[in-house]
Design a protein around this motif. Structure first.
Motif: not given
Length: 126
Positions: A33-53
């Protein structure tokens, strides 16, 4: 291929790619729970940046995770699906396989459920 260490606490998150349209996010160490937000932030940035296939998760080196991490992986999967970017799990540690099996979620990530007596999770018999 670029390698970027995004967060490093008890757990590490690395983002690499894109390689032929695929971005890989590698998780290693302990997540809760303490570092799950970092996973969320990273995955969101990857998905909403230059979108990968495609977004590939490699969690072979995760030595601890709880349901808060599973929740973030499910959120990323749903976000990826809405963006037309499949989120798949390439490798999972025994603790993550246990959680996926407990809630019958491996199939959502394209990850095979271990077959009793067939070896470790993720091995194919082909």
């Amino acid at each position: 291929m670029a390698m970027l260490v995004t967060w490093s606490m008890p757990g590490q998150i690395q983002v690499s790619g894109p390689v032929r349209g695929t971005v890989t996010v590698t998780l290693a160490g302990s997540f809760d729970l303490a570092n799950a937000p970092q996973i969320a932030t990273t995955l969101h940035r990857v998905l909403t940046g230059p979108a990968p296939a495609r977004l590939v998760l490699d969690a072979a080196e995760v030595d601890f995770c709880d349901c808060s991490v599973l929740r973030e992986l499910l959120r990323a999967r749903a976000e990826g699906e809405s963006l037309g970017c499949p989120v798949v799990l390439a490798q999972a540690s025994p603790v993550l396989v246990w959680l996926l099996d407990l809630f019958d979620l491996g199939r959502l990530f394209g990850y095979p459920s271990p077959v009793p007596g067939a070896g470790s999770a993720g091995e194919s018999s082909g």
